[in-house]
Scaffold this motif. Sequence first.
Motif, short mmCIF file in Angstrom:
data_model
loop_
_atom_site.label_atom_id
_atom_site.label_comp_id
_atom_site.label_asym_id
_atom_site.label_seq_id
_atom_site.Cartn_x
_atom_site.Cartn_y
_atom_site.Cartn_z
N GLN A 21 -28.52 -13.24 12.07
CA GLN A 21 -29.26 -12.04 11.70
C GLN A 21 -28.64 -10.81 12.35
N ASP A 24 -25.94 -9.15 10.43
CA ASP A 24 -26.38 -8.49 9.22
C ASP A 24 -26.64 -7.02 9.53
N LYS A 70 -34.81 -14.54 3.73
CA LYS A 70 -34.13 -15.23 4.82
C LYS A 70 -35.14 -15.62 5.87
N SER A 72 -36.17 -16.15 9.68
CA SER A 72 -35.77 -15.55 10.93
C SER A 72 -36.61 -16.14 12.06
N TYR A 96 -40.92 -16.67 7.60
CA TYR A 96 -40.55 -15.81 6.47
C TYR A 96 -41.44 -14.59 6.50
#
Length: 179
Positions: A21, A24, A70, A72, A96
């Motif tokens: 993450q 990203d 996604k 996390s 989620y």
Amino acid sequence: MKRALTFLALAGLSGAAMAQQQQDPLSQIQIGVSPGWYLPTSKDLQDAFGAQIFTLGLGPVSTSRPVSNKLSPTFNIIGADRDGNRFLQVPVTLGYEWHFGDDKSSTFPFARLDAGLSYYNFDIGSASGSGVGYVGSATVGYVLSQNLQVSAKYYLFQDRDGINFNGLQLAVTIALFHL
């Protein structure tokens, strides 16, 4: 021992997911604090610690908008120590998150569902124990800025020795710096 290894494996997966993450650009992991209150639902915890338990978390937080669809991770520490009674819950979960409102806005409401494992350690009255158990949570909140959010999270912990650790956590999350 088997439960401890399962817990460590989940923690490792959470760390890997956090690293993914972090790479990203639309979602950055930050180190922050989360002062708040834990409101236990069980009479055992309320009798031992009161109806409200002040909590102060420190660790990885994400107040940015994560990429859609996604999973996390989350990590939290909840505990108290009073008059010879103590408890500690360390839930490590994957979840989620749904966002509502304008996709381009930096402020937005959100809802989140999580499931995972929690390390526990307690000594309350005549009951005591430690190990790993299951945990689930549901969260609603509002991201107020890139560094600030408010949330209400309800935890469902696996009962241990007849003690229910479920409760509502109300928190303000303040991101201090980026990793």
